[in-house]
Write a protein that holds these residues in place. Structure first.
Motif, mmCIF file in Angstrom:
data_model
loop_
_atom_site.group_PDB
_atom_site.id
_atom_site.type_symbol
_atom_site.label_atom_id
_atom_site.label_comp_id
_atom_site.label_asym_id
_atom_site.label_seq_id
_atom_site.Cartn_x
_atom_site.Cartn_y
_atom_site.Cartn_z
ATOM 1 N N LEU A 153 0.824 -1.207 0.000
ATOM 2 C CA LEU A 153 0.000 0.000 0.000
ATOM 3 C C LEU A 153 0.859 1.260 0.000
ATOM 4 C CD1 LEU A 153 -2.788 -1.048 2.529
ATOM 5 C CD2 LEU A 153 -3.040 -0.742 0.064
ATOM 6 N N PHE A 154 1.988 1.239 0.723
ATOM 7 C CA PHE A 154 2.895 2.386 0.717
ATOM 8 C C PHE A 154 3.381 2.697 -0.706
ATOM 9 C CE2 PHE A 154 4.543 2.322 5.389
ATOM 10 C CZ PHE A 154 3.419 3.030 5.772
ATOM 11 N N VAL A 155 3.725 1.642 -1.452
ATOM 12 C CA VAL A 155 4.172 1.846 -2.838
ATOM 13 C C VAL A 155 3.038 2.420 -3.677
ATOM 14 C CG1 VAL A 155 5.026 0.732 -4.935
ATOM 15 C CG2 VAL A 155 5.901 0.015 -2.707
ATOM 16 N N LEU A 156 1.826 1.878 -3.483
ATOM 17 C CA LEU A 156 0.665 2.383 -4.225
ATOM 18 C C LEU A 156 0.430 3.854 -3.926
ATOM 19 C CD1 LEU A 156 -1.882 2.033 -5.948
ATOM 20 C CD2 LEU A 156 -3.070 1.264 -3.884
ATOM 21 N N TRP A 157 0.420 4.229 -2.625
ATOM 22 C CA TRP A 157 0.204 5.645 -2.281
ATOM 23 C C TRP A 157 1.315 6.506 -2.869
ATOM 24 C CZ3 TRP A 157 -4.045 3.901 -1.567
ATOM 25 C CH2 TRP A 157 -4.494 3.124 -0.512
ATOM 26 N N PHE A 158 2.558 6.010 -2.847
ATOM 27 C CA PHE A 158 3.687 6.772 -3.395
ATOM 28 C C PHE A 158 3.443 7.067 -4.882
ATOM 29 C CE2 PHE A 158 7.822 7.585 -5.191
ATOM 30 C CZ PHE A 158 8.505 8.259 -4.198
ATOM 31 N N ILE A 159 2.988 6.067 -5.624
ATOM 32 C CA ILE A 159 2.742 6.241 -7.058
ATOM 33 C C ILE A 159 1.608 7.235 -7.290
ATOM 34 C CG2 ILE A 159 1.931 5.084 -9.152
ATOM 35 C CD1 ILE A 159 3.351 2.540 -8.110
ATOM 36 N N LEU A 160 0.494 7.063 -6.572
ATOM 37 C CA LEU A 160 -0.665 7.934 -6.773
ATOM 38 C C LEU A 160 -0.366 9.375 -6.378
ATOM 39 C CD1 LEU A 160 -3.640 5.687 -5.543
ATOM 40 C CD2 LEU A 160 -2.730 5.985 -7.858
ATOM 41 N N VAL A 161 0.337 9.556 -5.272
ATOM 42 C CA VAL A 161 0.663 10.919 -4.828
ATOM 43 C C VAL A 161 1.675 11.568 -5.772
ATOM 44 C CG1 VAL A 161 1.721 12.285 -2.983
ATOM 45 C CG2 VAL A 161 0.088 10.496 -2.423
ATOM 46 N N SER A 162 2.604 10.785 -6.307
ATOM 47 C CA SER A 162 3.558 11.333 -7.285
ATOM 48 C C SER A 162 2.820 11.862 -8.508
ATOM 49 C CB SER A 162 4.560 10.252 -7.711
ATOM 50 O OG SER A 162 5.353 9.841 -6.618
ATOM 51 N N ILE A 163 1.842 11.098 -8.989
ATOM 52 C CA ILE A 163 1.028 11.548 -10.125
ATOM 53 C C ILE A 163 0.310 12.847 -9.766
ATOM 54 C CG2 ILE A 163 -1.015 11.013 -11.520
ATOM 55 C CD1 ILE A 163 -0.183 8.047 -11.327
ATOM 56 N N LYS A 164 -0.239 12.880 -8.565
ATOM 57 C CA LYS A 164 -0.994 14.055 -8.118
ATOM 58 C C LYS A 164 -0.090 15.286 -8.008
ATOM 59 C CE LYS A 164 -4.741 14.772 -4.816
ATOM 60 N NZ LYS A 164 -5.850 14.120 -5.525
ATOM 61 N N MET A 165 1.083 15.118 -7.409
ATOM 62 C CA MET A 165 1.997 16.241 -7.230
ATOM 63 C C MET A 165 2.514 16.758 -8.568
ATOM 64 S SD MET A 165 1.949 16.859 -4.020
ATOM 65 C CE MET A 165 3.273 18.060 -3.977
ATOM 66 N N LEU A 166 2.830 15.853 -9.490
ATOM 67 C CA LEU A 166 3.292 16.270 -10.814
ATOM 68 C C LEU A 166 2.202 17.048 -11.552
ATOM 69 C CD1 LEU A 166 5.216 13.048 -11.937
ATOM 70 C CD2 LEU A 166 6.219 15.280 -11.419
ATOM 71 N N THR A 167 0.957 16.607 -11.383
ATOM 72 C CA THR A 167 -0.165 17.313 -12.001
ATOM 73 C C THR A 167 -0.328 18.693 -11.385
ATOM 74 O OG1 THR A 167 -1.292 15.191 -12.339
ATOM 75 C CG2 THR A 167 -2.612 17.189 -12.575
ATOM 76 N N PHE A 168 -0.207 18.781 -10.056
ATOM 77 C CA PHE A 168 -0.292 20.086 -9.386
ATOM 78 C C PHE A 168 0.751 21.051 -9.942
ATOM 79 C CE2 PHE A 168 -2.192 18.244 -5.219
ATOM 80 C CZ PHE A 168 -3.465 18.401 -5.742
ATOM 81 N N MET A 169 1.981 20.562 -10.074
ATOM 82 C CA MET A 169 3.058 21.434 -10.558
ATOM 83 C C MET A 169 2.837 21.819 -12.018
ATOM 84 S SD MET A 169 6.520 20.022 -8.651
ATOM 85 C CE MET A 169 6.265 18.283 -8.968
ATOM 86 N N ALA A 170 2.335 20.864 -12.822
ATOM 87 C CA ALA A 170 2.083 21.156 -14.236
ATOM 88 C C ALA A 170 0.957 22.177 -14.397
ATOM 89 C CB ALA A 170 1.724 19.871 -14.977
ATOM 90 N N MET A 171 -0.002 22.168 -13.465
ATOM 91 C CA MET A 171 -1.151 23.085 -13.536
ATOM 92 C C MET A 171 -0.924 24.358 -12.719
ATOM 93 S SD MET A 171 -3.309 21.486 -15.501
ATOM 94 C CE MET A 171 -4.874 22.305 -15.202
ATOM 95 N N ASP A 172 0.319 24.548 -12.219
ATOM 96 C CA ASP A 172 0.688 25.745 -11.448
ATOM 97 C C ASP A 172 -0.163 25.941 -10.193
ATOM 98 O OD1 ASP A 172 2.783 26.562 -13.134
ATOM 99 O OD2 ASP A 172 1.380 27.522 -14.514
ATOM 100 N N VAL A 173 -0.513 24.817 -9.545
ATOM 101 C CA VAL A 173 -1.228 24.907 -8.271
ATOM 102 C C VAL A 173 -0.253 25.365 -7.194
ATOM 103 C CG1 VAL A 173 -2.415 23.570 -6.477
ATOM 104 C CG2 VAL A 173 -2.896 23.127 -8.897
ATOM 105 N N MET A 174 -0.684 26.302 -6.351
ATOM 106 C CA MET A 174 0.191 26.831 -5.309
ATOM 107 C C MET A 174 0.489 25.749 -4.264
ATOM 108 S SD MET A 174 0.765 28.185 -2.095
ATOM 109 C CE MET A 174 -0.812 28.532 -1.327
ATOM 110 N N ILE A 175 1.773 25.483 -4.025
ATOM 111 C CA ILE A 175 2.197 24.492 -3.036
ATOM 112 C C ILE A 175 2.977 25.217 -1.944
ATOM 113 C CG2 ILE A 175 3.583 22.421 -2.615
ATOM 114 C CD1 ILE A 175 3.122 21.638 -5.538
#
Length: 230
Positions: A153-175
């Motif tokens: 599950l840790f690996v799964l969450w790591f993959i899903l969150v990586s996708i989410k974070m990359l999308t945030f950065m690509a869409m210029d979401v404020m972090i």
């Protein structure tokens, strides 16, 4: 601290059980999810460094086929939908989790097609709010050996969150990188306590979830009331 504790204590739930509390402080899911995501990436990496071999890679690969596409749809929905709608969504699904835990009900699946539906819906919910863990875990518990479950599950969450974070950065979401770093020591306390109590929590899973479910129902109901009165 609470998000770090449940993430390692249960093996999931850092966002599902932590986000409702954060939303009571203020801001929106789009603000808090990058903070939660960065903590998950940091701490899951530390945990997996010692136990990367204790992962069921075969089942993980087969499940990702059903999880990743709806996750991407959910991420774009999170960015596009109004904050108020997303807050109601987070509190509503948290209340659902709270109720089934209070009454000791379980999300279960005994049919392949039900497994796929739970993975798809869980992936979508994970994409919108990172709160899809209980739906996905319900499937993984039937297919992954107990000693491999948490790390898989840790690996799964790591993959899903990586996708989410990359999308945030690509869409210029404020972090808020500064806040994320400042909160790491507090999350680390919960992380370590969760690691130490993991076996005891799993051994008393029903009682632990009943208490958590009651707290989630109270917090999320108050959050919805506060939202509608504002």
């Amino acid at each position: 601290m609470w998000a770090g504790f449940v993430r390692t204590g249960l093996g999931f739930g850092g966002a599902a059980l932590g986000l409702p509390l954060m939303l009571l402080v203020g801001a929106s899911p789009v603000y808090w999810l990058p903070v939660i995501g960065l903590h998950l990436l940091f701490f899951s990496s530390l945990s997996l460094l010692k136990s990367i071999k204790e992962v069921d890679w075969a089942y993980l690969k087969s499940a990702l086929v059903w999880i990743i596409p709806p996750t991407l749809v959910g991420v774009f929905g999170l960015i596009a939908l109004p904050d108020r709608v997303m807050i109601v969504f987070v509190y509503s699904i948290t209340i659902f989790y709270g109720i089934i835990w209070i009454f000791n009900q379980k999300i279960t699946s005994h049919q392949p097609w039900v497994d796929k539906c739970l993975l798809i819906f869980g992936g979508y919910v994970a994409g919108t709010s990172l709160t899809g863990a209980p739906l996905i875990v319900a499937v993984f518990m039937h297919h992954v050996a107990r000693q491999y479950l948490r790390n898989t599950l840790f690996v799964l969450w790591f993959i899903l969150v990586s996708i989410k974070m990359l999308t945030f950065m690509a869409m210029d979401v404020m972090i808020d990188w500064q806040l994320s770093v400042l909160l790491i020591p507090m999350a680390a306390i919960g992380h370590v306590v969760g690691l130490k109590l993991h076996d005891k929590i799993i051994a008393n899973d029903q009682r632990f979830k009943k208490w958590i479910g009651s707290a989630l129902l109270l917090i999320s109901s108050f959050g919805l009331l506060k939202l509608f009165l504002s």
